[in-house]
Design a protein around this motif. Structure first.
Motif, PDB file in Angstrom:
ATOM      1  N   HIS A 159     -40.738  -9.530 -20.827  1.00 33.26           N
ATOM      2  CA  HIS A 159     -40.054  -8.890 -19.710  1.00 33.26           C
ATOM      3  C   HIS A 159     -40.095  -7.365 -19.801  1.00 33.26           C
ATOM      4  N   GLU A 160     -40.909  -6.832 -20.704  1.00 30.30           N
ATOM      5  CA  GLU A 160     -40.949  -5.385 -20.947  1.00 30.30           C
ATOM      6  C   GLU A 160     -42.038  -4.639 -20.179  1.00 30.30           C
ATOM      7  N   LYS A 161     -42.887  -5.337 -19.420  1.00 36.18           N
ATOM      8  CA  LYS A 161     -43.981  -4.690 -18.687  1.00 36.18           C
ATOM      9  C   LYS A 161     -44.849  -3.848 -19.622  1.00 36.18           C
ATOM     10  N   ILE A 162     -45.393  -4.476 -20.624  1.00 37.52           N
ATOM     11  CA  ILE A 162     -46.264  -3.817 -21.591  1.00 37.52           C
ATOM     12  C   ILE A 162     -47.652  -3.650 -20.966  1.00 37.52           C
ATOM     13  N   ASP A 163     -48.171  -2.412 -20.972  1.00 37.59           N
ATOM     14  CA  ASP A 163     -49.513  -2.143 -20.453  1.00 37.59           C
ATOM     15  C   ASP A 163     -50.590  -2.318 -21.520  1.00 37.59           C
ATOM     16  N   ARG A 164     -50.272  -1.903 -22.749  1.00 33.95           N
ATOM     17  CA  ARG A 164     -51.219  -1.988 -23.857  1.00 33.95           C
ATOM     18  C   ARG A 164     -50.478  -2.391 -25.130  1.00 33.95           C
ATOM     19  N   VAL A 165     -51.145  -3.213 -25.925  1.00 30.46           N
ATOM     20  CA  VAL A 165     -50.676  -3.507 -27.276  1.00 30.46           C
ATOM     21  C   VAL A 165     -51.651  -2.814 -28.215  1.00 30.46           C
ATOM     22  N   ALA A 166     -51.131  -1.998 -29.102  1.00 28.59           N
ATOM     23  CA  ALA A 166     -51.952  -1.302 -30.086  1.00 28.59           C
ATOM     24  C   ALA A 166     -51.757  -1.982 -31.435  1.00 28.59           C
ATOM     25  N   GLY A 167     -52.864  -2.292 -32.096  1.00 23.19           N
ATOM     26  CA  GLY A 167     -52.817  -2.908 -33.414  1.00 23.19           C
ATOM     27  C   GLY A 167     -53.434  -1.976 -34.432  1.00 23.19           C
TER      28      GLY A 167
ATOM     29  N   TYR B 180     -50.393   8.480 -53.127  1.00 26.36           N
ATOM     30  CA  TYR B 180     -51.221   9.392 -53.929  1.00 26.36           C
ATOM     31  C   TYR B 180     -52.295  10.026 -53.063  1.00 26.36           C
ATOM     32  N   GLY B 181     -51.910  10.828 -52.087  1.00 30.65           N
ATOM     33  CA  GLY B 181     -52.890  11.507 -51.264  1.00 30.65           C
ATOM     34  C   GLY B 181     -52.583  11.389 -49.789  1.00 30.65           C
ATOM     35  N   GLU B 182     -53.640  11.556 -48.987  1.00 26.00           N
ATOM     36  CA  GLU B 182     -53.493  11.508 -47.541  1.00 26.00           C
ATOM     37  C   GLU B 182     -54.561  10.611 -46.948  1.00 26.00           C
ATOM     38  N   ALA B 183     -54.330  10.186 -45.719  1.00 23.96           N
ATOM     39  CA  ALA B 183     -55.303   9.392 -44.969  1.00 23.96           C
ATOM     40  C   ALA B 183     -55.157   9.780 -43.506  1.00 23.96           C
ATOM     41  N   GLU B 184     -56.063   9.245 -42.680  1.00 26.27           N
ATOM     42  CA  GLU B 184     -56.015   9.505 -41.253  1.00 26.27           C
ATOM     43  C   GLU B 184     -56.286   8.211 -40.488  1.00 26.27           C
ATOM     44  N   VAL B 185     -55.646   8.111 -39.335  1.00 24.39           N
ATOM     45  CA  VAL B 185     -55.960   7.047 -38.392  1.00 24.39           C
ATOM     46  C   VAL B 185     -56.387   7.716 -37.093  1.00 24.39           C
ATOM     47  N   GLU B 186     -57.125   6.960 -36.276  1.00 29.02           N
ATOM     48  CA  GLU B 186     -57.588   7.543 -35.026  1.00 29.02           C
ATOM     49  C   GLU B 186     -57.565   6.526 -33.898  1.00 29.02           C
ATOM     50  N   ILE B 187     -57.645   7.067 -32.689  1.00 27.46           N
ATOM     51  CA  ILE B 187     -57.595   6.290 -31.459  1.00 27.46           C
ATOM     52  C   ILE B 187     -58.584   6.912 -30.489  1.00 27.46           C
ATOM     53  N   HIS B 188     -59.187   6.116 -29.622  1.00 25.41           N
ATOM     54  CA  HIS B 188     -60.031   6.669 -28.565  1.00 25.41           C
ATOM     55  C   HIS B 188     -59.161   7.475 -27.603  1.00 25.41           C
ATOM     56  N   THR B 189     -59.688   8.599 -27.159  1.00 24.10           N
ATOM     57  CA  THR B 189     -58.911   9.467 -26.275  1.00 24.10           C
ATOM     58  C   THR B 189     -58.642   8.840 -24.905  1.00 24.10           C
ATOM     59  N   ASP B 190     -59.413   7.824 -24.536  1.00 17.84           N
ATOM     60  CA  ASP B 190     -59.200   7.163 -23.247  1.00 17.84           C
ATOM     61  C   ASP B 190     -58.530   5.793 -23.392  1.00 17.84           C
ATOM     62  N   ALA B 191     -57.854   5.554 -24.522  1.00 16.83           N
ATOM     63  CA  ALA B 191     -57.279   4.237 -24.818  1.00 16.83           C
ATOM     64  C   ALA B 191     -56.076   3.891 -23.960  1.00 16.83           C
ATOM     65  N   ILE B 192     -55.362   4.910 -23.482  1.00 12.29           N
ATOM     66  CA  ILE B 192     -54.144   4.639 -22.711  1.00 12.29           C
ATOM     67  C   ILE B 192     -53.874   5.812 -21.776  1.00 12.29           C
ATOM     68  N   GLU B 193     -53.312   5.494 -20.639  1.00  8.04           N
ATOM     69  CA  GLU B 193     -53.022   6.500 -19.643  1.00  8.04           C
ATOM     70  C   GLU B 193     -51.628   7.085 -19.884  1.00  8.04           C
ATOM     71  N   PRO B 194     -51.433   8.367 -19.555  1.00  4.58           N
ATOM     72  CA  PRO B 194     -50.092   8.943 -19.673  1.00  4.58           C
ATOM     73  C   PRO B 194     -49.075   8.121 -18.870  1.00  4.58           C
TER      74      PRO B 194
ATOM     75  N   ASN C  49     -47.421   8.208 -33.291  1.00  3.62           N
ATOM     76  CA  ASN C  49     -47.629   9.601 -32.875  1.00  3.62           C
ATOM     77  C   ASN C  49     -48.900   9.750 -32.047  1.00  3.62           C
ATOM     78  N   LEU C  50     -49.966   9.025 -32.421  1.00  2.70           N
ATOM     79  CA  LEU C  50     -51.200   9.073 -31.637  1.00  2.70           C
ATOM     80  C   LEU C  50     -50.957   8.596 -30.209  1.00  2.70           C
ATOM     81  N   LEU C  51     -50.266   7.476 -30.085  1.00  2.00           N
ATOM     82  CA  LEU C  51     -49.960   6.953 -28.750  1.00  2.00           C
ATOM     83  C   LEU C  51     -49.144   7.957 -27.944  1.00  2.00           C
ATOM     84  N   THR C  52     -48.160   8.556 -28.583  1.00  2.99           N
ATOM     85  CA  THR C  52     -47.309   9.543 -27.926  1.00  2.99           C
ATOM     86  C   THR C  52     -48.108  10.776 -27.519  1.00  2.99           C
ATOM     87  N   ARG C  53     -49.009  11.217 -28.389  1.00  7.20           N
ATOM     88  CA  ARG C  53     -49.839  12.385 -28.069  1.00  7.20           C
ATOM     89  C   ARG C  53     -50.731  12.135 -26.850  1.00  7.20           C
ATOM     90  N   LEU C  54     -51.091  10.878 -26.617  1.00  8.72           N
ATOM     91  CA  LEU C  54     -51.875  10.536 -25.430  1.00  8.72           C
ATOM     92  C   LEU C  54     -50.996  10.320 -24.192  1.00  8.72           C
TER      93      LEU C  54
END
Length: 183
Positions: free
Chosen positions: A57-65, A107-121, A143-148
């Motif tokens: 009932h939440e009207k989800i447009d995209r599920v990110a995994g 013990y360090g850092e890592a990065e995750v990424e997303i396609h820039t066209d993965a979701i609409e504002p 944060n990636l989802l929010t930045r998009l």
């Protein structure tokens, strides 16, 4: 007056199928293995149904995994919710233009990424992974989802390890958290 959402199924049968492996990947760690849960077709169905009932009932447009076990759960939940699926991957794994987010590991850092066209504002996103430990990967993905420009409806996982602080870290970052069980 809106109808109340249906009650969620009892997670006990799911929890019973989570295997604990001591001292893996290193001494002192209790690894929570969801493989037996995925192998059991009835348990896997119950797992998916639990997430679908929570969000239908939440009207989800995209599920990110999140790479990789979040893909297993997230893609099936997306299908059942009639939503698109977004893979959030380790850096260097996506072929199109990406946005990256760095996070700290033990013990360090890592990065995750997303396609820039993965979701609409303004689109509504559900973020799913198998487990929340320190929360670094989940916060970075949210944060990636929010930045998009997405509205992150909730961050969700099968398992929470609250002693490691990840769910608290997500809440402190302003994200709602749902998990089926805690160890």
């Amino acid at each position: 007056m809106s109808a109340l959402p249906p009650p969620l199924p009892d997670p006990a049968p799911l929890v019973a199928r989570i295997r604990t492996i001591p001292d893996w990947p290193k001494p002192g760690v209790l690894f929570r293995d969801i493989t037996p849960l995925l192998l059991d077709p009835q348990a896997f169905r119950l797992l998916v149904d639990t997430f679908v009932i929570r969000y239908m009932h939440e009207k989800i447009d995209r599920v990110a995994g999140i790479d990789a076990r979040g893909f297993i759960i997230g893609s099936v939940v997306a299908h059942q919710l009639n939503a698109g699926f977004i893979p959030i991957r380790k850096a260097g794994k996506l072929p199109f233009t990406t946005l990256r987010e760095r996070y700290t590991l033990e013990y360090g850092e890592a990065e995750v990424e997303i396609h820039t066209d993965a979701i609409e504002p303004g689109a509504r996103a559900l973020l799913i992974d198998d487990l929340i430990a320190t929360g670094g990967t989940m916060v970075a993905a949210a944060n990636l989802l929010t930045r998009l420009g997405a509205n992150v409806v909730e961050t969700a996982a099968i398992i929470d390890l609250p002693a490691l602080g990840g769910s608290a870290r997500l809440r402190e970052a302003g994200f709602s958290v749902f998990t089926l069980c805690s160890f």
